[in-house]
Design a protein around this motif. Structure first.
Motif, short mmCIF file in Angstrom:
data_model
loop_
_atom_site.label_atom_id
_atom_site.label_comp_id
_atom_site.label_asym_id
_atom_site.label_seq_id
_atom_site.Cartn_x
_atom_site.Cartn_y
_atom_site.Cartn_z
N VAL A 79 0.81 -1.11 -0.11
CA VAL A 79 0.09 -0.10 0.02
C VAL A 79 1.01 1.22 0.02
CG1 VAL A 79 -2.03 -1.24 1.15
CG2 VAL A 79 -0.16 0.17 2.41
N ALA A 80 2.30 1.15 0.12
CA ALA A 80 2.99 2.43 0.08
C ALA A 80 2.89 3.04 -1.18
CB ALA A 80 4.35 1.76 0.10
N ASP A 81 2.82 4.44 -1.09
CA ASP A 81 2.78 5.27 -2.04
C ASP A 81 4.29 5.74 -2.83
OD1 ASP A 81 3.40 7.13 0.01
OD2 ASP A 81 1.59 8.19 -0.34
N ASP A 82 5.18 5.51 -1.93
CA ASP A 82 6.57 5.73 -2.33
C ASP A 82 7.01 4.99 -3.54
OD1 ASP A 82 9.24 5.97 -2.79
OD2 ASP A 82 9.70 5.97 -0.57
N PRO A 83 7.37 5.78 -4.66
CA PRO A 83 7.80 4.96 -5.82
C PRO A 83 8.82 4.03 -5.77
CG PRO A 83 8.27 7.50 -5.87
CD PRO A 83 7.35 6.98 -4.92
N ASP A 84 9.65 4.30 -4.84
CA ASP A 84 10.77 3.01 -4.66
C ASP A 84 10.34 1.62 -4.14
OD1 ASP A 84 12.51 5.35 -5.20
OD2 ASP A 84 13.22 5.72 -3.29
N ALA B 54 9.49 -20.55 5.62
CA ALA B 54 10.06 -19.34 6.41
C ALA B 54 11.09 -18.48 5.72
CB ALA B 54 10.31 -19.73 7.89
N THR B 55 11.68 -19.27 5.06
CA THR B 55 13.02 -18.94 4.26
C THR B 55 12.40 -17.70 3.09
OG1 THR B 55 14.54 -20.62 4.87
CG2 THR B 55 15.16 -19.08 3.03
N SER B 56 11.39 -18.27 2.37
CA SER B 56 10.58 -17.53 1.39
C SER B 56 10.04 -16.34 1.82
CB SER B 56 9.82 -18.42 0.70
OG SER B 56 10.37 -19.58 0.28
N ALA B 57 9.62 -16.61 3.04
CA ALA B 57 8.51 -15.16 3.54
C ALA B 57 9.79 -14.08 4.05
CB ALA B 57 7.84 -15.58 4.74
N THR B 58 10.96 -14.45 4.85
CA THR B 58 11.94 -13.56 5.38
C THR B 58 12.90 -13.04 4.25
OG1 THR B 58 13.36 -15.38 6.00
CG2 THR B 58 11.72 -14.86 7.61
N THR B 59 12.83 -13.76 3.18
CA THR B 59 13.77 -13.22 2.03
C THR B 59 13.25 -12.19 1.15
OG1 THR B 59 15.32 -15.29 1.85
CG2 THR B 59 15.18 -13.92 0.09
N LEU B 60 11.72 -12.38 1.24
CA LEU B 60 10.69 -11.54 0.59
C LEU B 60 10.79 -10.30 1.30
CD1 LEU B 60 8.94 -10.90 -1.86
CD2 LEU B 60 7.16 -12.20 -0.37
N ILE B 61 10.57 -10.47 2.61
CA ILE B 61 10.34 -9.12 3.51
C ILE B 61 11.71 -8.33 3.42
CG2 ILE B 61 9.95 -8.25 5.79
CD1 ILE B 61 8.04 -10.91 6.13
N GLY B 62 12.72 -9.06 3.91
CA GLY B 62 13.91 -8.36 3.74
C GLY B 62 14.32 -7.57 2.35
N GLY B 63 14.27 -8.32 1.27
CA GLY B 63 14.50 -8.08 -0.09
C GLY B 63 13.52 -6.90 -0.30
N VAL B 64 12.50 -6.87 0.02
CA VAL B 64 11.74 -5.90 -0.43
C VAL B 64 11.79 -4.50 0.14
CG1 VAL B 64 9.03 -4.91 0.01
CG2 VAL B 64 9.51 -7.05 -1.20
N TYR B 65 12.36 -4.57 1.54
CA TYR B 65 12.64 -3.30 2.09
C TYR B 65 13.97 -2.88 1.94
CZ TYR B 65 8.30 -3.05 4.63
OH TYR B 65 7.20 -2.95 5.04
N ALA B 66 14.99 -3.87 1.43
CA ALA B 66 16.20 -3.27 1.05
C ALA B 66 16.10 -2.66 -0.32
CB ALA B 66 17.03 -4.76 0.61
N VAL B 67 15.37 -3.22 -1.27
CA VAL B 67 15.35 -2.66 -2.68
C VAL B 67 14.69 -1.19 -2.43
CG1 VAL B 67 14.11 -2.66 -4.93
CG2 VAL B 67 15.10 -4.71 -4.01
N GLY B 68 13.45 -1.13 -1.81
CA GLY B 68 12.89 0.26 -1.44
C GLY B 68 13.60 1.14 -0.76
N SER B 69 14.35 0.73 0.21
CA SER B 69 15.00 1.82 1.02
C SER B 69 16.74 1.81 1.20
CB SER B 69 14.46 1.69 2.64
OG SER B 69 14.91 0.29 2.83
N GLY B 70 17.18 0.59 0.88
CA GLY B 70 18.46 0.36 1.10
C GLY B 70 18.74 0.28 2.50
N GLU C 4 9.78 4.03 8.73
CA GLU C 4 9.75 5.08 8.04
C GLU C 4 8.65 5.33 7.05
OE1 GLU C 4 13.74 5.21 6.49
OE2 GLU C 4 14.76 5.71 8.43
N LEU C 5 7.86 4.20 6.87
CA LEU C 5 7.08 3.93 5.65
C LEU C 5 5.75 4.25 6.20
CD1 LEU C 5 7.20 3.29 2.75
CD2 LEU C 5 6.84 0.84 3.47
N THR C 6 5.31 4.40 7.69
CA THR C 6 3.97 4.57 8.24
C THR C 6 4.22 5.59 9.63
OG1 THR C 6 2.12 3.57 8.97
CG2 THR C 6 4.22 2.43 9.75
#
Length: 446
Positions: A184-189, A250-266, A276-278
């Motif tokens: 639901v984030a409106d940040d284009p990153d 669990a590995t699929s879930a944690t990698t997806l979560i960690g990777g999503v926020y890594a790409v979006g925020s560094g 910082e997103l909400t």
């Protein structure tokens, strides 16, 4: 509620090995659905440079390789009710297990515990600032978290199983909240297309192999104590379903979560990025509670297995005292932030030992022992597992050789495979199995 566990290093009777795959799934899933695993998912993107889909593939491959081995090593727990370090006596000797494999697992448990506590403290800091504009000190926060988690771990397996079954729904809900914030984030990153494309990352074999090695090596640090989690399990089938299914999910879930926020925020810590997103106070409060609870679930298991390893090394301690001692060491180590700031390097070093250990254990258990262990001899210092004054020198030398190979080969060669293969190959050569081509039992004492 379950009571304090009665068993230390003695075998669990068959009548009490009743745990099904559902309980084992809950324990292992909550163990792996933790913030440190999310950080590893983020590091796969940021440090290894993999686009998110490839980071996800590499972490799953790494875990699949690890658990292909670990489910074999866990069999003595299911078959005989043995804790892992007692089973290690068959491969390394009674003294060898006490002096080498048990201390290794204690060190690994203490590291993982401290890494979880520090990850939680970093997240608490960021969420407290977002929620109340208060920044608690990092180290005291980590220490408070560590003290509570270590105290609960002393109660044993039944309490751990009861607790983790309660935590499981909350862990799943937390993963849903973190992924929901992204969607639901409106940040284009954080746009879904951008995150999946990962434009700042580029697939490379070196990056992929490094992530496979780190992820596989991190799980192989459980090799000497994986049977601790399965010695109450009713069957090998239940063990395989519970361990493999929970780990990959669990590995699929944690990698997806960690990777999503890594790409979006560094940012490597998704809880820090999410703060910082909400600005929604309810969501922030849930995340604040979640990071403590998720690390709690992992750390109860870390200290429990570390305590069983220590009591195997020093039986006079007793399980409760040994678990408390491991907890104290873990609490002290939680005061050193570099353990999580340089997580990939530390995990590589732990995996450097774990991979050759795994190779030697598999070669010994499957080929030399023929998949069978003499349970009575494991508790007899003068029995068949005495080897040379209590130490299987061939096994120790083979692990050392595997460690050397692991460090010598480049990342692109998939270091974890070379370490395990070199350890197994050296052991088979030293014990003469490559020449004979047949399995043979451990030597009887002279």
């Amino acid at each position: 509620m379950a009571g304090v566990e009665r068993y230390g290093i003695e075998a669990v009777p068959a009548a009490e090995r009743t745990v099904g795959w559902q309980d084992l799934f809950a324990i292992n899933f909550t163990f792996f659905l933790n913030p440190v695993m999310m950080v590893l998912g983020a590091l796969a993107v940021l440090e290894s440079g993999l686009p998110l889909p490839w980071a996800l593939a590499a972490t799953v491959v790494g875990q699949a390789l690890a658990y292909a081995a670990l489910t074999i090593v866990a069999q003595p727990g299911v078959d005989e009710g043995l804790p892992g370090q007692v089973a290690m006596r068959a491969s390394f000797g009674v003294l060898g297990a006490r002096a080498f494999t048990a201390p290794y697992r204690v060190v690994a448990s203490v590291y993982w515990f401290a890494a979880q506590a520090l990850t939680a403290a970093f997240g608490v800091q960021a969420l407290a600032v977002a929620l109340a504009d208060v920044r608690p000190s990092l180290v005291p926060t980590a220490l408070v978290i560590a003290v509570v988690q270590a105290a609960v771990a002393t109660l044993g397996f039944d309490v751990m199983r009861w607790l983790l079954r309660i935590v499981l729904p909350f862990s799943i809900a937390t993963a849903g909240v973190l992924l929901g914030l992204w969607l639901v984030a409106d940040d284009p990153d954080y746009a879904v297309g951008r995150v999946l494309d990962s434009p700042e990352q580029e697939l490379s074999w070196v990056g992929f192999a490094t992530v496979v090695t780190v992820m596989c090596g991190s799980s192989l640090t459980l090799v000497t104590n994986i049977a601790d989690l399965t010695r109450y399990t009713r069957s090998r089938r239940a063990m395989r379903i519970g361990l493999i299914g929970s780990t990959l999910a669990a590995t699929s879930a944690t990698t997806l979560i960690g990777g999503v926020y890594a790409v979006g925020s560094g940012e490597t810590n998704p809880f820090v990025a999410a703060s910082e997103l909400t600005s929604n106070e309810v969501v922030l409060a849930v995340l604040l509670l979640a990071i403590v609870v998720l690390t709690f679930a992992a750390n109860v298991t870390n200290v429990y297995t570390g305590g069983l390893s220590l009591v195997s090394s020093i039986p006079a301690f007793g399980r409760v005292a040994a678990t408390a001692a491991v907890g104290v060491a873990a609490i002290v180590l939680s005061a050193f932030p570099s353990l999580i700031e340089e997580a990939q390097a530390w995990i590589t070093h732990l995996g450097n030992i774990a991979a050759p250990l795994t190779g030697v254990i598999l070669a010994d258990y499957l080929l030399r022992q023929g998949g069978r262990i003499d349970v009575q001899a494991l508790y007899d210092p003068a029995g068949r597992y005495r080897y040379l004054r209590g130490i299987n020198v061939d096994a120790i030398v083979s692990v050392a050789g595997g460690i050397a190979v692991y460090y010598a080969v480049p990342d692109a060669w998939l270091k974890v495979a070379w370490g395990a293969g070199a350890g197994a190959g050296a052991y088979l050569a030293l014990t003469g199995l490559l020449r004979s081509g047949t399995s043979r039992p451990a030597k009887e004492p002279a």
